[in-house]
Structure formats: structure tokens, C-alpha cells
Design a protein around this motif. Structure first.
Motif, PDB file in Angstrom:
ATOM      1  N   GLU A  53       0.820  -1.217   0.000  1.00 27.98           N
ATOM      2  CA  GLU A  53       0.000   0.000   0.000  1.00 27.98           C
ATOM      3  C   GLU A  53       0.852   1.265   0.000  1.00 27.98           C
ATOM      4  O   GLU A  53       0.367   2.351  -0.336  1.00 27.98           O
ATOM      5  N   ARG A  54       2.117   1.147   0.353  1.00 24.88           N
ATOM      6  CA  ARG A  54       3.011   2.303   0.376  1.00 24.88           C
ATOM      7  C   ARG A  54       3.894   2.374  -0.869  1.00 24.88           C
ATOM      8  O   ARG A  54       4.698   3.284  -1.001  1.00 24.88           O
ATOM      9  N   THR A  55       3.757   1.385  -1.756  1.00 25.95           N
ATOM     10  CA  THR A  55       4.638   1.278  -2.921  1.00 25.95           C
ATOM     11  C   THR A  55       3.853   1.603  -4.193  1.00 25.95           C
ATOM     12  O   THR A  55       2.969   0.848  -4.592  1.00 25.95           O
ATOM     13  N   ARG A  56       4.181   2.729  -4.823  1.00 26.18           N
ATOM     14  CA  ARG A  56       3.479   3.167  -6.034  1.00 26.18           C
ATOM     15  C   ARG A  56       4.007   2.467  -7.279  1.00 26.18           C
ATOM     16  O   ARG A  56       3.238   2.071  -8.158  1.00 26.18           O
ATOM     17  N   SER A  57       5.348   2.320  -7.392  1.00 27.63           N
ATOM     18  CA  SER A  57       5.959   1.658  -8.543  1.00 27.63           C
ATOM     19  C   SER A  57       7.345   1.168  -8.153  1.00 27.63           C
ATOM     20  O   SER A  57       7.915   1.614  -7.143  1.00 27.63           O
ATOM     21  N   VAL A  58       7.889   0.252  -8.962  1.00 37.43           N
ATOM     22  CA  VAL A  58       9.180  -0.361  -8.654  1.00 37.43           C
ATOM     23  C   VAL A  58      10.011  -0.471  -9.931  1.00 37.43           C
ATOM     24  O   VAL A  58       9.522  -0.918 -10.965  1.00 37.43           O
ATOM     25  N   ILE A  59      11.291  -0.062  -9.845  1.00 34.63           N
ATOM     26  CA  ILE A  59      12.265  -0.313 -10.912  1.00 34.63           C
ATOM     27  C   ILE A  59      13.331  -1.233 -10.341  1.00 34.63           C
ATOM     28  O   ILE A  59      13.935  -0.936  -9.312  1.00 34.63           O
ATOM     29  N   TRP A 106       8.167 -13.246  -5.168  1.00 34.21           N
ATOM     30  CA  TRP A 106       7.400 -12.014  -5.004  1.00 34.21           C
ATOM     31  C   TRP A 106       6.289 -11.998  -6.044  1.00 34.21           C
ATOM     32  O   TRP A 106       6.556 -11.992  -7.244  1.00 34.21           O
ATOM     33  N   ARG A 107       5.050 -12.016  -5.578  1.00 32.82           N
ATOM     34  CA  ARG A 107       3.889 -11.947  -6.467  1.00 32.82           C
ATOM     35  C   ARG A 107       3.195 -10.623  -6.217  1.00 32.82           C
ATOM     36  O   ARG A 107       2.856 -10.293  -5.079  1.00 32.82           O
ATOM     37  N   SER A 108       2.964  -9.852  -7.287  1.00 34.62           N
ATOM     38  CA  SER A 108       2.491  -8.485  -7.075  1.00 34.62           C
ATOM     39  C   SER A 108       1.792  -7.945  -8.317  1.00 34.62           C
ATOM     40  O   SER A 108       2.062  -8.377  -9.443  1.00 34.62           O
ATOM     41  N   ALA A 109       0.897  -6.977  -8.088  1.00 34.73           N
ATOM     42  CA  ALA A 109       0.276  -6.217  -9.167  1.00 34.73           C
ATOM     43  C   ALA A 109       0.829  -4.800  -9.218  1.00 34.73           C
ATOM     44  O   ALA A 109       0.320  -3.970  -9.979  1.00 34.73           O
ATOM     45  N   ILE A 110       1.839  -4.495  -8.413  1.00 35.56           N
ATOM     46  CA  ILE A 110       2.447  -3.168  -8.432  1.00 35.56           C
ATOM     47  C   ILE A 110       3.168  -2.973  -9.765  1.00 35.56           C
ATOM     48  O   ILE A 110       3.912  -3.858 -10.201  1.00 35.56           O
ATOM     49  N   PRO A 111       2.966  -1.844 -10.447  1.00 38.18           N
ATOM     50  CA  PRO A 111       3.682  -1.602 -11.710  1.00 38.18           C
ATOM     51  C   PRO A 111       5.191  -1.719 -11.506  1.00 38.18           C
ATOM     52  O   PRO A 111       5.765  -1.062 -10.639  1.00 38.18           O
ATOM     53  N   THR A 112       5.818  -2.562 -12.322  1.00 41.27           N
ATOM     54  CA  THR A 112       7.243  -2.866 -12.143  1.00 41.27           C
ATOM     55  C   THR A 112       7.965  -2.845 -13.480  1.00 41.27           C
ATOM     56  O   THR A 112       7.520  -3.472 -14.441  1.00 41.27           O
TER      57      THR A 112
END
Length: 489
Positions: free
Chosen positions: A202-208, A401-407
Motif C-alpha cells: 500500500e506504500r509502494t506506487r511503482s518499482v524499478i 514475489w507476487r504483485s500487481a504493483i507496476p514494475t
């Protein structure tokens, strides 16, 4: 070169809300030993408990820097820059990388935290013997060196793992009043970024993730194979380049000859110190050769020098250029990497899982016939970790790591330590992710070609939809040096 210096199912029940603590920032300048640059920033110190389960125990003072957005159109969500190693300083690493992030910094703050045990955050440096470069250390010597290191550490290494570090970062972001952030993690930093994003989605908007280390892959078993893959790519590229092929017609064979010769008879020579010009005697061994080749494989610019260095040693018997690079690289590694923090991470998060997996991959790498590194690095890790205490590790830490955060995943085609296969492996567990591979590139893509623009566009939208990445295909590896005057025109 000493080989030991390399390279969550559900966290919610373990994570507790932490009250914000006061954090005062003041103007400062960031600097790094390898750069004349000084970067303006706002710096401060942030206190965290070394052991969160020991009320009233020791506190650590962590180094923090914020680079405020350079325009008035400031977005609320900053970029957190997380460096690699493990054991490097984020504040120093950013000085070398800052130009690539200038576009993002126009509208977003950049947040830097020297992870506990690194940089100016209670660094866990280890003393090294004066002659540690002279030859590969035996397993017994590695164990003794690790024990000496443990006795000299200014902290308890059990509390310097990734699982502990992400809580430090969460507390810092609360103190800085950032609700959501974008994460950039390079190499080991990509592991930290994944662990943080899994703990606080919830605190992570996007990841590179640049040169990704998937959480469910331990560092170690593939080191020799990945390094050999990168070296073989260099051999093939030289053979396919007319000028390189004509200048170095037997490059792969020359390298094997060089390695065999040093294994049988190391070369003693006198070198001028790169810093003081003082003359000293050194013994150039097969271990030194492995170290130089591996570290030079990280970047296209240094890969371009390898054929010339190999040829000079084999054809002219001149080992001085290779040996000088070995001395320089070993010093840079010792200065840049906090070996105690490095061991705290790999001995908790990697080595135990290598042993559990049976080590099938690296067992195929013998003393150098199948891969030029052989099993020396893995044996060094085993020896050091045999006496090193296990640290804190969250339950399920090694799960994918399984996620829907834009990466956005970035890989160099010729990366010798985090190859594109790592990115493809991670991609399968993410719902909204894009993997971009730089042709002929090595470890770390952030400054290559149009990558800074791609990163800026991705962070601006926090989406992979419509992201223009075709420009990356225009990247080319650096041309080979045919002499010490430079590459071909």
C-alpha cells in the motif's frame, strides 16, 4: 583476489505501526571517492534500534539524505534509491549515478538511506591481512578471517539483514512524512526493493529493478555459470568483429593458456602503486586473473579492454597491466564494500538455501576447466558462513514475489552476475511488469542510452501501458581496444 568479496508469504503479522520520530535535515554535499562531484542535498541522522526486541538496547544512527525536487511541480511520492553489494553506501553510490536520475529529480524528491552496516550507518568493515591479495585463501584461512572480522565488528551481525533493513526504511519514510514511494533497486538493492514492496504494497506506487535478484533465487549456485556466459559472449563478439578477430585471432585459446600457465606458475613482478607510484613486489596468480576478468565483465567499457590485456600477457609476457588492475580493483572493493554487512546478508539469506538445494548447478563447475571461476567463490562463502551467526529472516522470505504493483525490470544482455534470465523468471510472477534488455550491456542499466528517459516516463505514469522502450535496441557494446591508445574509430 579474495573471492568472499562478491557480489514472504505474509509479513503483516510481523509488521507493527511505528510512531514518527523527529528528523531534522540540514544542507550538505554528497561525495564519493571515485568521483570529483559534490552533490547538494539535505542530510540528517535517523536513529533505529539495533535489536527491535530489546527495549532500552543499543540504537544505531543511520545516514540519510534527501535531494528535493528541482522544480516547483513537486509530486508527493519520492523515488527511493537502493544500492547494491550487499555492503555499498547509497549516499556514495548515488553520486556516481545522479545524472541518470536528474530527470526524475525534477519533479520528485530522491531519498537515500545508508542501510545499516554500510556507508556512514555503523559500517561493518572487516580487517584484512596485508597480503590478502597474494593468493586465494584456503577454507581455513577464510574461516579465521571471518572470526577475526566478527570480533572486530561494531555491531551484532544478526540484525543487519534485509528483513531488518526494510523496517528501517519504513520508519524513515514515516518520519519524512512520505505516504507512498517509488522504489529503484539495483543488484542486491533489487532484493531490498522486492522485500519492501511485499511487506508494504500500500506504500509502494511503482518499482524499478535494475539487474534483478529474485527473492526466490539464492546468490551462489549460478555465479560461475553466469560469469562464464558473459565471458563467452565477449569471445563470440570479438570473433564476429573483423578488426578484433584479426588483432586477437586466438582470444579464447589465449585466455585458457593464460589461466593454465598461472595455475602452474604464478608470476612475480614489481608494480608502481597507482596512488603513490611507490614500487612494490606482487605475485599475480590465477585467482587474481579470475577477479580482474569477473569485475571487468560488469561494464561494456571495461569488457572492451579485456582482449588487449589478455593478449599483452600471453603474447608479450607483460602482466603489469592486468596486475595493476587487480591491485586497483581490490582496493576499490575493500573501500566500497562493508564485508561484515555483506556476510551478514549472504550467510543468512543465500548460503543456507544453496546447501538445501543440493548445489546441483555449481557442482558442474570444476577448478576452471568448465568455468573460469570454478567453485572457489562458493567454497569461500561456505567457509566464511560456517562460523558466521545466522541473522533475522522473515518467514517466507525466499518465496517468489507476487504483485500487481507496476514494475519495470532492467537487464543487461551480457550481465555476468544478474543475467536476463533472472528478469524473465521474476516476470512470470508479476501482473503488471515489463522486462527491458539492453543489447550488449552489463550490470546496471540506469545510465545506458535512453534508459534515464524510460525510467522517468515509467515513474511519471506508474504504468507500463504505452511505455516507449524501442530506443533501447539502439544500444551497442563499446568497441574493443586494439591498442592502449583506444578503440577502433
Amino acid at each position: 583476489m579474495r573471492f568472499a568479496l562478491l557480489f514472504i508469504a505474509l509479513l503483516a503479522p510481523c509488521l507493527v505501526a511505528v510512531p514518527a520520530r523527529a528528523l531534522t535535515l540540514a544542507p550538505c554535499h554528497l561525495a564519493a571517492a571515485q568521483s570529483p562531484q559534490r552533490i547538494s542535498a539535505q542530510c540528517g541522522r535517523f536513529e533505529v534500534a539495533e535489536d527491535r526486541d530489546a527495549p532500552g538496547g543499543r540504537f544505531l544512527s543511520l545516514a540519510v539524505a534527501v535531494l528535493p525536487a528541482t522544480t516547483h511541480r513537486r509530486a508527493a511520492d519520492p523515488l527511493v534509491f537502493i544500492t547494491g553489494g550487499p555492503g555499498q553506501s547509497a549516499l556514495e553510490s548515488y553520486v556516481l549515478a545522479h545524472r541518470a536520475f536528474a530527470r526524475i529529480n525534477r519533479h520528485r524528491d530522491i531519498v537515500l538511506l545508508d542501510q545499516r552496516g554500510t556507508g556512514d550507518s555503523n559500517p561493518l568493515h572487516c580487517p584484512l591481512p596485508d597480503d590478502w591479495q597474494a593468493a586465494a585463501l584456503s577454507s581455513q584461512a577464510q574461516r579465521e578471517l571471518a572470526l577475526e572480522c566478527l570480533q572486530a565488528l561494531p555491531g551484532d551481525p544478526r540484525f543487519y539483514t534485509t528483513s531488518v533493513a526494510i523496517r528501517d526504511l519504513a520508519e524513515l519514510l514515516t518520519a519524512l512524512d512520505y505516504e507512498r514511494v517509488n522504489l529503484y533497486g539495483i543488484s542486491y538493492g533489487s532484493r531490498v526493493a522486492q522485500a519492501f514492496a511485499r511487506a508494504w504494497p500500500e506504500r509502494t506506487r511503482s518499482v524499478i529493478l535494475d539487474g534483478v535478484v529474485p527473492l526466490d533465487r539464492a546468490l551462489g549456485p549460478d555465479i560461475s555459470l553466469d560469469a562464464q556466459r558473459a565471458l563467452d559472449m565477449m569471445f563470440r563478439r570479438c570473433a564476429g568483429d573483423r578488426a578484433c578477430r584479426e588483432r586477437f585471432p586466438r582470444l579464447a585459446g589465449d585466455f585458457r593458456q593464460l589461466q593454465r600457465g598461472l595455475r602452474e606458475a604464478p608470476v612475480t613482478l614489481t608494480l608502481a602503486d597507482p596512488a603513490t607510484a611507490e614500487l612494490s613486489e606482487h605475485t599475480f596468480t590465477e585467482d587474481w586473473l579470475r577477479g580482474v576478468v569477473r569485475m571487468f565483465s560488469y561494464a561494456p567499457g571495461t569488457v572492451a579492454l579485456l582482449p588487449l590485456l589478455i593478449d599483452r600477457a600471453v603474447q608479450e609476457g607483460d602482466f603489469a597491466p592486468l596486475a595493476a588492475q587487480a591491485v586497483l580493483l581490490s582496493r576499490q572493493l575493500e573501500d566500497a564494500l562493508a564485508a561484515g554487512m555483506h556476510n551478514a546478508v549472504v550467510c543468512t539469506e543465500d548460503l543456507p538455501f544453496i546447501a538445501a538445494a543440493g548445489d546441483d548447478v555449481d557442482d558442474r563447475a570444476d577448478t576452471g576447466e568448465d568455468t573460469y571461476l570454478g567453485v572457489g567463490m562458493l567454497e569461500s562463502l561456505r567457509a566464511a558462513c560456517s562460523v558466521w551467526p545466522r541473522g533475522e529472516l522473515d518467514s517466507g522470505f525466499r518465496a517468489p514475489w507476487r504483485s500487481a504493483i507496476p514494475t519495470l525490470i532492467l537487464s543487461g544482455e551480457a550481465d555476468p552476475v544478474t543475467p536476463p534470465d533472472n528478469g524473465e523468471h521474476l516476470l512470470r510472477s508479476l501482473d503488471e511488469a515489463l522486462h527491458v534488455v539492453g543489447p550488449g550491456q552489463g550490470h546496471g542499466m540506469y545510465a545506458r542510452g535512453c534508459t534515464p528517459r524510460i525510467m522517468e516516463d515509467f515513474i511519471a505514469s506508474a504504468s507500463i501501458a504505452g511505455l516507449e522502450v524501442d530506443c533501447i535496441q539502439r544500444l551497442r557494446p563499446a568497441p574493443f581496444f586494439l591498442s592502449f591508445t583506444g578503440p577502433t574509430p
